[in-house]
Scaffold this motif. Structure first.
Motif, PDB file in Angstrom:
ATOM      1  N   SER A  64       0.831  -1.207   0.000  1.00 51.16           N
ATOM      2  CA  SER A  64       0.000   0.000   0.000  1.00 51.16           C
ATOM      3  C   SER A  64       0.864   1.256   0.000  1.00 51.16           C
ATOM      4  O   SER A  64       0.615   2.205  -0.747  1.00 51.16           O
ATOM      5  N   LYS A  65       1.908   1.260   0.816  1.00 45.77           N
ATOM      6  CA  LYS A  65       2.761   2.443   0.976  1.00 45.77           C
ATOM      7  C   LYS A  65       3.443   2.825  -0.333  1.00 45.77           C
ATOM      8  O   LYS A  65       3.543   4.005  -0.673  1.00 45.77           O
ATOM      9  N   TYR A  66       3.914   1.822  -1.072  1.00 45.10           N
ATOM     10  CA  TYR A  66       4.687   2.103  -2.279  1.00 45.10           C
ATOM     11  C   TYR A  66       3.858   2.034  -3.561  1.00 45.10           C
ATOM     12  O   TYR A  66       4.404   2.009  -4.659  1.00 45.10           O
ATOM     13  N   SER A  67       2.523   2.013  -3.407  1.00 48.00           N
ATOM     14  CA  SER A  67       1.621   2.049  -4.558  1.00 48.00           C
ATOM     15  C   SER A  67       0.758   3.307  -4.471  1.00 48.00           C
ATOM     16  O   SER A  67       0.482   3.824  -3.372  1.00 48.00           O
ATOM     17  N   ALA A  68       0.325   3.778  -5.609  1.00 45.43           N
ATOM     18  CA  ALA A  68      -0.511   4.987  -5.644  1.00 45.43           C
ATOM     19  C   ALA A  68      -1.944   4.661  -5.238  1.00 45.43           C
ATOM     20  O   ALA A  68      -2.347   3.494  -5.177  1.00 45.43           O
ATOM     21  N   GLU A  69      -2.710   5.686  -4.949  1.00 37.65           N
ATOM     22  CA  GLU A  69      -4.127   5.499  -4.623  1.00 37.65           C
ATOM     23  C   GLU A  69      -4.850   4.859  -5.804  1.00 37.65           C
ATOM     24  O   GLU A  69      -4.521   5.109  -6.964  1.00 37.65           O
ATOM     25  N   GLY A  70      -5.833   4.026  -5.487  1.00 34.52           N
ATOM     26  CA  GLY A  70      -6.624   3.388  -6.527  1.00 34.52           C
ATOM     27  C   GLY A  70      -6.018   2.108  -7.092  1.00 34.52           C
ATOM     28  O   GLY A  70      -6.637   1.448  -7.927  1.00 34.52           O
ATOM     29  N   LYS A  71      -4.825   1.747  -6.683  1.00 35.69           N
ATOM     30  CA  LYS A  71      -4.176   0.541  -7.187  1.00 35.69           C
ATOM     31  C   LYS A  71      -4.682  -0.711  -6.450  1.00 35.69           C
ATOM     32  O   LYS A  71      -5.218  -0.632  -5.350  1.00 35.69           O
TER      33      LYS A  71
END
Length: 407
Positions: free
Chosen positions: A314-321
């Motif tokens: 979650s931390k290293y992914s953008a919103e909506g992924k």
């Protein structure tokens, strides 16, 4: 030389025995006893008894010859000297006699009492010298063998000592390396802790100061905003402290593998529900399972592993992924995979990914201690599992954990 010397004459001609006897009787100052045999086989039998001090052997012995007799007797271990009696006076006969084992030879019909006495005396003394030399050689060989054995044992002890010293040196080097790593770890801990603690503490301090200014009902929305900031900061502090505590417990050897049998699907769904509330806006955790649902693993360690990997995803992914969690249980293994659609890990940083406090170049602006993946790897090892990953820059990262299946 002894006063009484026993001589065995081996000659198939009785006239030669009489002549030899007469010559011996003319030798003064010595006591000789002469025996005679004309048989090749009887001669060998008498030689084996070792009752005579010297043997006079005729060159011709019927179907055999004196060289053959001497050769066989020497081969059987005869040590008394042999003197060959021959009718030929040439170098070839001399050399053949010596090769067969005779110490001297006399030409029949030409030697006198003096020649015979000298030959007997010389041969007996020579035989004694050879026996002494052989004895000394045997002693020398024994001593050489003993010294060789002692040397081999000394070399073995030296090799063992060298091995022990080498192993001790290796242990010292390992201890020094571990001490060096520990010092580096402490240094990184101080640096990371001072930085990671400062940010949330500053947030708590500033938000608490601002909240004190909002006193009316109309300002409730603003007040709640800063309360959420404080909660988030406190949560970050808790995560950091838990990471530091986990590393400390691992280093002290206080993390144990305590497996239990449970339903992996139910367990994973609970973790997904818990984490879904903590991921970024629009992010979704999708869970998929294959195979048997029952496993035997350490439930608490596995939960810590999944929370850490899902938090990182979650931390290293953008919103909506989308974040993908999958489990696959076979009779031999339990396989857990966490896949994200995040920023990925630069190729040059991947070899250092599990190093404590390491942060990839593209992650320096994202909050974190650099301890999470190291903790995950150590937990997996405690559970006798393996951890692998694949990552492509800006395409995402996939972590795969494999545990041996015992259920």
């Amino acid at each position: 030389m002894a006063d009484s010397i026993r001589i065995l004459l081996i000659d198939d001609d009785e006239d030669d025995f009489v002549i030899t006897r007469d010559i011996i009787m003319d030798i003064t100052g010595r006591n000789y006893h002469l025996d005679w045999t004309s048989s090749f086989d009887e001669a060998l039998s008498l030689i084996r008894e070792k009752k005579h001090d010297v043997y006079l052997v005729d060159f011709f012995l019927g179907a055999h010859d004196g060289l053959e007799l001497i050769t066989q007797a020497v081969a059987e271990g005869a040590t008394a000297p042999f003197i060959l009696l021959t009718g030929q006076t040439d170098r070839e006969t001399d050399e053949k006699a010596m090769r067969a084992g005779a110490l001297d030879y006399l030409v029949k019909g030409t030697f006198n009492p003096y020649d015979l006495e000298r030959s007997i005396r010389y041969s007996i003394e020579h035989a004694k010298s050879l026996a002494e030399i052989q004895s000394l050689n045997a002693q020398l060989e024994q001593r050489v063998e003993e010294r060789t054995q002692e040397l081999a044992e000394a070399i073995q002890k030296l090799e063992n000592t060298n091995r022990i010293l080498y192993e001790a040196q290796q242990e010292i080097e390992k201890a020094l390396q571990k001490e060096k790593e520990l010092n580096e770890l402490k240094s990184r801990f101080v640096t990371t802790a001072s930085h990671e603690f400062r940010t949330p503490l500053s947030t708590v301090l500033s938000s608490a100061s601002i909240i004190a200014r909002y006193k009316t009902t109309e300002e409730d929305q603003k007040r709640l905003k800063h309360v959420d900031r404080i909660k988030s900061a406190v949560q970050n502090l808790t995560v950091i402290l838990n990471d530091f505590l986990s590393i400390s417990r691992i280093e002290e050897g206080k993390v144990y593998n305590i497996p239990s049998t449970f339903n992996l699907v139910s367990f994973a769904n609970e973790v997904v529900d818990e984490m879904q509330a903590l991921v970024k806006d629009g992010q979704k955790i999708v869970y998929r399972h294959e195979g048997s649902e029952m496993v035997e693993l350490d439930k608490q360690l596995l939960k810590n592993i999944l929370i850490n990997l899902l938090s990182n995803a979650s931390k290293y992914s953008a919103e909506g992924k989308t974040i993908h969690l999958s489990t696959h249980v076979t009779p031999e293994t339990s396989i857990i995979t966490v896949q994200d659609e995040g920023i990925g890990i630069p190729a040059q940083d991947q070899t250092h990914l599990f190093t404590p406090f390491f942060r990839a170049q593209n992650a320096t602006n994202i909050q974190g201690t650099g301890l999470g993946l190291n903790i995950v790897k150590r937990y997996v090892e405690v559970m006798d599992g393996t951890l692998d990953f694949k990552s492509e820059l800006n395409q995402g990262t996939t972590f795969t954990i494999t545990f041996p299946q015992t259920v």
